[in-house]
Write an enzyme that holds these catalytic residues in place. Structure first.
Site, short mmCIF file in Angstrom:
data_model
loop_
_atom_site.label_atom_id
_atom_site.label_comp_id
_atom_site.label_asym_id
_atom_site.label_seq_id
_atom_site.Cartn_x
_atom_site.Cartn_y
_atom_site.Cartn_z
N ASP A 98 -23.41 50.56 -1.60
CA ASP A 98 -22.67 51.77 -1.95
C ASP A 98 -23.54 52.83 -2.63
O ASP A 98 -24.60 52.53 -3.17
CB ASP A 98 -21.54 51.42 -2.93
CG ASP A 98 -20.43 50.63 -2.26
OD1 ASP A 98 -20.59 50.21 -1.10
OD2 ASP A 98 -19.39 50.43 -2.92
N HIS A 148 -17.75 56.89 1.50
CA HIS A 148 -17.44 56.46 0.13
C HIS A 148 -17.01 57.65 -0.73
O HIS A 148 -17.27 57.67 -1.93
CB HIS A 148 -18.69 55.77 -0.44
CG HIS A 148 -18.52 55.03 -1.72
ND1 HIS A 148 -17.46 54.19 -1.97
CD2 HIS A 148 -19.30 54.97 -2.83
CE1 HIS A 148 -17.60 53.67 -3.18
NE2 HIS A 148 -18.71 54.13 -3.72
N HIS A 152 -17.56 60.75 -5.55
CA HIS A 152 -17.28 59.53 -6.32
C HIS A 152 -16.24 59.72 -7.42
O HIS A 152 -16.42 59.26 -8.56
CB HIS A 152 -18.57 58.95 -6.91
CG HIS A 152 -18.57 57.45 -7.01
ND1 HIS A 152 -17.96 56.77 -8.03
CD2 HIS A 152 -19.09 56.50 -6.20
CE1 HIS A 152 -18.13 55.47 -7.87
NE2 HIS A 152 -18.81 55.28 -6.74
N TYR A 189 -14.97 52.81 -6.99
CA TYR A 189 -14.46 51.82 -7.95
C TYR A 189 -13.47 50.82 -7.33
O TYR A 189 -12.87 50.02 -8.03
CB TYR A 189 -13.79 52.48 -9.17
CG TYR A 189 -14.57 53.64 -9.74
CD1 TYR A 189 -15.66 53.42 -10.57
CD2 TYR A 189 -14.22 54.95 -9.44
CE1 TYR A 189 -16.39 54.48 -11.08
CE2 TYR A 189 -14.94 56.01 -9.94
CZ TYR A 189 -16.02 55.78 -10.76
OH TYR A 189 -16.74 56.83 -11.26
N HIS A 242 -25.50 48.08 -4.63
CA HIS A 242 -25.79 49.50 -4.76
C HIS A 242 -27.24 49.83 -4.40
O HIS A 242 -28.11 48.97 -4.48
CB HIS A 242 -25.44 49.97 -6.18
CG HIS A 242 -23.99 49.81 -6.49
ND1 HIS A 242 -23.48 48.61 -6.94
CD2 HIS A 242 -22.95 50.65 -6.35
CE1 HIS A 242 -22.16 48.74 -7.09
NE2 HIS A 242 -21.82 49.97 -6.74
ZN LIG Z 1 -19.51 53.70 -5.57
#
Ligand SMILES: [Zn+2]
Length: 270
Positions: A98, A148, A152, A189, A242
Protein backbone atom coordinates in the site's frame (compact mmCIF):
# COMPACT_ATOMS: atom_id res chain seq x y z
CA UNK A 1 5.77 12.62 4.17
CA UNK A 2 4.24 9.69 5.91
CA UNK A 3 3.71 9.75 9.63
CA UNK A 4 3.86 6.81 11.89
CA UNK A 5 0.61 7.76 13.47
CA UNK A 6 -2.78 8.08 12.00
CA UNK A 7 -4.20 4.78 13.02
CA UNK A 8 -7.83 5.37 13.75
CA UNK A 9 -8.46 1.74 14.42
CA UNK A 10 -9.23 0.48 17.85
CA UNK A 11 -5.93 -1.09 18.68
CA UNK A 12 -7.48 -3.19 21.41
CA UNK A 13 -9.24 -5.26 18.82
CA UNK A 14 -7.68 -8.49 17.77
CA UNK A 15 -7.54 -9.13 14.07
CA UNK A 16 -9.82 -12.06 13.46
CA UNK A 17 -8.95 -14.25 10.58
CA UNK A 18 -12.18 -13.68 8.80
CA UNK A 19 -12.31 -15.75 5.70
CA UNK A 20 -14.83 -14.71 3.18
CA UNK A 21 -15.41 -16.59 -0.01
CA UNK A 22 -12.42 -16.20 -2.23
CA UNK A 23 -14.37 -15.34 -5.33
CA UNK A 24 -16.26 -12.26 -4.33
CA UNK A 25 -19.82 -12.11 -5.44
CA UNK A 26 -20.53 -8.95 -7.30
CA UNK A 27 -23.79 -7.24 -6.81
CA UNK A 28 -24.03 -4.96 -9.81
CA UNK A 29 -27.00 -2.99 -8.62
CA UNK A 30 -27.55 -2.30 -4.98
CA UNK A 31 -31.14 -2.75 -4.06
CA UNK A 32 -32.92 0.15 -2.50
CA UNK A 33 -34.14 -0.61 0.95
CA UNK A 34 -36.26 1.26 3.40
CA UNK A 35 -34.44 -0.04 6.44
CA UNK A 36 -32.63 2.78 8.15
CA UNK A 37 -28.90 2.70 8.64
CA UNK A 38 -27.88 2.47 12.29
CA UNK A 39 -27.28 5.98 13.50
CA UNK A 40 -24.55 5.43 16.03
CA UNK A 41 -21.67 7.89 16.02
CA UNK A 42 -23.37 10.14 13.55
CA UNK A 43 -21.40 13.30 13.04
CA UNK A 44 -22.50 16.68 11.84
CA UNK A 45 -21.83 17.14 8.16
CA UNK A 46 -20.32 20.57 8.57
CA UNK A 47 -16.83 19.24 7.98
CA UNK A 48 -15.37 20.27 4.64
CA UNK A 49 -15.80 17.86 1.77
CA UNK A 50 -12.10 17.29 1.42
CA UNK A 51 -10.32 15.55 4.22
CA UNK A 52 -8.14 17.83 6.30
CA UNK A 53 -5.44 15.18 5.90
CA UNK A 54 -3.62 16.28 2.77
CA UNK A 55 -0.82 13.79 2.79
CA UNK A 56 -0.65 10.03 2.83
CA UNK A 57 -0.44 10.12 6.55
CA UNK A 58 -1.26 6.68 7.75
CA UNK A 59 -0.61 3.04 7.40
CA UNK A 60 -3.10 0.26 7.37
CA UNK A 61 -3.16 -1.39 10.73
CA UNK A 62 -5.48 -3.40 12.84
CA UNK A 63 -8.84 -4.68 11.86
CA UNK A 64 -10.47 -3.55 8.64
CA UNK A 65 -13.92 -2.49 9.66
CA UNK A 66 -17.21 -1.16 8.45
CA UNK A 67 -18.36 2.01 10.14
CA UNK A 68 -21.57 4.00 10.35
CA UNK A 69 -22.47 6.36 7.55
CA UNK A 70 -22.14 10.07 8.33
CA UNK A 71 -25.32 12.07 8.71
CA UNK A 72 -27.07 13.57 5.70
CA UNK A 73 -25.22 11.45 3.23
CA UNK A 74 -27.65 11.23 0.38
CA UNK A 75 -27.08 7.54 -0.32
CA UNK A 76 -27.37 6.29 3.22
CA UNK A 77 -30.70 4.58 2.74
CA UNK A 78 -29.38 2.57 -0.17
CA UNK A 79 -27.80 -0.63 1.07
CA UNK A 80 -24.77 -1.99 -0.72
CA UNK A 81 -24.41 -5.75 -1.02
CA UNK A 82 -20.72 -5.54 -1.90
CA UNK A 83 -18.67 -8.15 -0.09
CA UNK A 84 -15.09 -7.11 0.67
CA UNK A 85 -12.35 -9.64 -0.13
CA UNK A 86 -10.27 -10.73 2.86
CA UNK A 87 -8.49 -13.81 1.59
CA UNK A 88 -7.25 -15.62 -1.49
CA UNK A 89 -7.74 -19.30 -2.31
CA UNK A 90 -6.58 -22.36 -0.46
CA UNK A 91 -2.82 -22.86 -0.57
CA UNK A 92 -2.33 -19.35 -1.88
CA UNK A 93 -0.90 -16.18 -0.33
CA UNK A 94 -1.07 -12.63 -1.69
CA UNK A 95 1.43 -9.91 -0.79
CA UNK A 96 -0.14 -6.47 -1.09
CA UNK A 97 1.82 -3.21 -0.93
CA UNK A 98 0.00 0.00 0.00
CA UNK A 99 0.67 3.75 -0.12
CA UNK A 100 3.02 3.86 -3.11
CA UNK A 101 4.42 4.67 -5.44
CA UNK A 102 7.23 6.38 -3.58
CA UNK A 103 10.87 7.11 -4.20
CA UNK A 104 11.52 3.53 -3.02
CA UNK A 105 9.29 1.78 -5.55
CA UNK A 106 11.97 1.37 -8.22
CA UNK A 107 14.07 -0.61 -5.74
CA UNK A 108 11.00 -2.59 -4.65
CA UNK A 109 10.28 -3.56 -8.25
CA UNK A 110 13.87 -4.66 -8.71
CA UNK A 111 13.64 -6.95 -5.67
CA UNK A 112 10.39 -8.45 -6.97
CA UNK A 113 11.97 -9.13 -10.36
CA UNK A 114 14.90 -10.86 -8.67
CA UNK A 115 12.47 -13.02 -6.69
CA UNK A 116 10.33 -13.66 -9.76
CA UNK A 117 7.21 -12.67 -7.82
CA UNK A 118 4.14 -10.59 -8.53
CA UNK A 119 2.35 -8.56 -5.89
CA UNK A 120 -0.75 -6.41 -5.74
CA UNK A 121 -0.10 -2.70 -5.34
CA UNK A 122 -2.64 -0.30 -3.90
CA UNK A 123 -1.46 3.05 -5.24
CA UNK A 124 -2.50 6.52 -4.14
CA UNK A 125 -3.59 8.87 -6.93
CA UNK A 126 -1.42 11.74 -5.73
CA UNK A 127 1.63 9.46 -5.52
CA UNK A 128 0.95 8.01 -8.96
CA UNK A 129 1.01 11.56 -10.30
CA UNK A 130 4.32 12.19 -8.49
CA UNK A 131 6.00 8.93 -9.58
CA UNK A 132 4.30 7.96 -12.85
CA UNK A 133 7.27 5.97 -14.08
CA UNK A 134 7.01 3.58 -11.13
CA UNK A 135 3.37 2.91 -12.00
CA UNK A 136 4.12 2.15 -15.64
CA UNK A 137 7.05 -0.02 -14.59
CA UNK A 138 4.86 -1.99 -12.18
CA UNK A 139 2.30 -2.47 -14.96
CA UNK A 140 5.03 -3.54 -17.38
CA UNK A 141 6.39 -6.06 -14.86
CA UNK A 142 2.95 -7.67 -14.59
CA UNK A 143 1.95 -6.69 -11.06
CA UNK A 144 -1.70 -6.18 -10.21
CA UNK A 145 -2.52 -2.50 -9.82
CA UNK A 146 -5.19 -1.51 -7.32
CA UNK A 147 -6.37 1.86 -6.11
CA UNK A 148 -6.04 3.24 -2.57
CA UNK A 149 -7.72 6.68 -2.81
CA UNK A 150 -6.16 9.95 -3.88
CA UNK A 151 -4.92 11.44 -0.59
CA UNK A 152 -5.39 8.67 2.03
CA UNK A 153 -8.28 10.17 3.97
CA UNK A 154 -10.51 8.45 6.49
CA UNK A 155 -13.35 7.77 4.07
CA UNK A 156 -15.84 7.04 6.82
CA UNK A 157 -15.66 10.64 8.02
CA UNK A 158 -16.74 11.93 4.61
CA UNK A 159 -20.15 12.25 3.02
CA UNK A 160 -21.07 10.10 0.05
CA UNK A 161 -20.38 13.03 -2.30
CA UNK A 162 -16.96 13.73 -0.78
CA UNK A 163 -16.03 10.06 -0.99
CA UNK A 164 -17.10 9.98 -4.62
CA UNK A 165 -15.01 13.08 -5.36
CA UNK A 166 -11.98 11.61 -3.61
CA UNK A 167 -12.45 8.39 -5.54
CA UNK A 168 -12.66 10.07 -8.94
CA UNK A 169 -9.84 12.55 -8.45
CA UNK A 170 -7.19 9.93 -7.69
CA UNK A 171 -8.50 7.28 -10.03
CA UNK A 172 -8.20 9.59 -13.01
CA UNK A 173 -4.49 10.04 -12.19
CA UNK A 174 -3.94 6.29 -11.94
CA UNK A 175 -5.96 4.89 -14.85
CA UNK A 176 -4.11 6.84 -17.48
CA UNK A 177 -0.90 5.06 -16.40
CA UNK A 178 -2.38 1.56 -16.58
CA UNK A 179 -3.34 -0.14 -19.81
CA UNK A 180 -5.81 -2.40 -17.96
CA UNK A 181 -8.89 -1.19 -16.11
CA UNK A 182 -8.22 -0.69 -12.39
CA UNK A 183 -10.75 -2.91 -10.64
CA UNK A 184 -9.52 -3.27 -7.04
CA UNK A 185 -9.95 -0.71 -4.28
CA UNK A 186 -8.58 -0.76 -0.75
CA UNK A 187 -9.90 1.99 1.53
CA UNK A 188 -7.24 3.76 3.63
CA UNK A 189 -6.91 2.20 7.12
CA UNK A 190 -9.32 -0.52 6.03
CA UNK A 191 -12.08 1.82 7.20
CA UNK A 192 -15.22 1.86 5.11
CA UNK A 193 -18.94 2.30 5.42
CA UNK A 194 -21.96 1.67 3.24
CA UNK A 195 -21.24 4.79 1.16
CA UNK A 196 -17.68 3.58 0.50
CA UNK A 197 -19.09 0.29 -0.72
CA UNK A 198 -21.60 2.11 -2.94
CA UNK A 199 -18.89 4.28 -4.50
CA UNK A 200 -16.71 1.20 -5.04
CA UNK A 201 -19.39 -0.81 -6.80
CA UNK A 202 -20.58 2.19 -8.82
CA UNK A 203 -17.04 2.24 -10.25
CA UNK A 204 -17.38 -1.50 -11.01
CA UNK A 205 -14.61 -2.28 -8.57
CA UNK A 206 -14.06 -4.82 -5.81
CA UNK A 207 -13.05 -3.88 -2.27
CA UNK A 208 -9.94 -5.72 -1.07
CA UNK A 209 -9.03 -5.77 2.62
CA UNK A 210 -6.64 -8.19 4.38
CA UNK A 211 -6.43 -10.86 7.03
CA UNK A 212 -2.76 -10.51 7.94
CA UNK A 213 -1.21 -7.31 9.23
CA UNK A 214 2.46 -7.72 10.22
CA UNK A 215 2.65 -3.97 11.07
CA UNK A 216 5.70 -3.58 8.87
CA UNK A 217 5.69 0.18 9.48
CA UNK A 218 6.34 -0.27 13.20
CA UNK A 219 9.97 -1.34 12.86
CA UNK A 220 13.00 -0.45 10.79
CA UNK A 221 14.41 -3.92 11.27
CA UNK A 222 13.85 -6.10 8.18
CA UNK A 223 14.45 -9.31 10.14
CA UNK A 224 11.58 -8.35 12.45
CA UNK A 225 9.29 -7.84 9.46
CA UNK A 226 10.26 -11.25 8.06
CA UNK A 227 9.61 -12.89 11.43
CA UNK A 228 6.29 -11.17 11.90
CA UNK A 229 5.00 -12.07 8.43
CA UNK A 230 6.10 -15.70 8.58
CA UNK A 231 4.70 -16.19 12.08
CA UNK A 232 1.21 -15.25 10.89
CA UNK A 233 1.06 -16.47 7.31
CA UNK A 234 -1.39 -19.21 6.46
CA UNK A 235 -3.36 -20.61 3.58
CA UNK A 236 -5.35 -17.80 1.95
CA UNK A 237 -3.50 -14.90 3.61
CA UNK A 238 -3.74 -11.43 2.12
CA UNK A 239 -0.81 -9.65 3.78
CA UNK A 240 -0.90 -5.86 4.04
CA UNK A 241 2.49 -4.19 3.77
CA UNK A 242 3.83 -0.81 2.72
CA UNK A 243 6.23 0.76 0.28
CA UNK A 244 8.87 1.26 2.92
CA UNK A 245 12.68 0.58 2.97
CA UNK A 246 12.69 -2.06 5.73
CA UNK A 247 9.80 -3.90 4.09
CA UNK A 248 11.64 -3.89 0.77
CA UNK A 249 14.74 -5.28 2.49
CA UNK A 250 12.57 -7.93 4.15
CA UNK A 251 10.85 -9.11 0.96
CA UNK A 252 13.42 -11.70 -0.20
CA UNK A 253 13.22 -13.45 3.19
CA UNK A 254 9.43 -13.18 3.24
CA UNK A 255 9.05 -14.59 -0.26
CA UNK A 256 11.44 -17.48 0.34
CA UNK A 257 9.77 -18.24 3.68
CA UNK A 258 6.26 -18.29 2.21
CA UNK A 259 7.39 -20.59 -0.59
CA UNK A 260 9.18 -22.91 1.80
CA UNK A 261 5.89 -23.32 3.70
CA UNK A 262 4.43 -24.65 0.46
CA UNK A 263 2.18 -21.71 -0.43
CA UNK A 264 1.87 -20.26 -3.91
CA UNK A 265 2.25 -16.50 -4.18
CA UNK A 266 -0.54 -14.92 -6.20
CA UNK A 267 -1.92 -11.50 -6.92
CA UNK A 268 -5.42 -10.58 -5.81
CA UNK A 269 -7.50 -11.18 -8.89
CA UNK A 270 -10.97 -10.05 -9.72
ZN1 LIG B 1 -2.65 3.13 3.16
Amino acid sequence: MMLLTGCEQDSTLEVPHTFVTESPSVSPEPTATASPVPSQSVQPSSTPAASPMKEPAGFETGLPKEEAVVAESKKQTKKSELKPIYSVGKGKVAITIDDGPTKYTAELLKVLREQNTHVTFFFLGQNAAAFPQSVTEAVYDGHEIGYHSDTHPQMTQMTYDAQNLEFNSGLSKLVKLDKQPVTLFRPPYGAYNNDTKLVTEEHHMQMVLWNEDPQDWATNDPSQVVKSVLAQVESGSIIVMHDHPSTIAALPGIIKGIRSKGYTLVTVTH
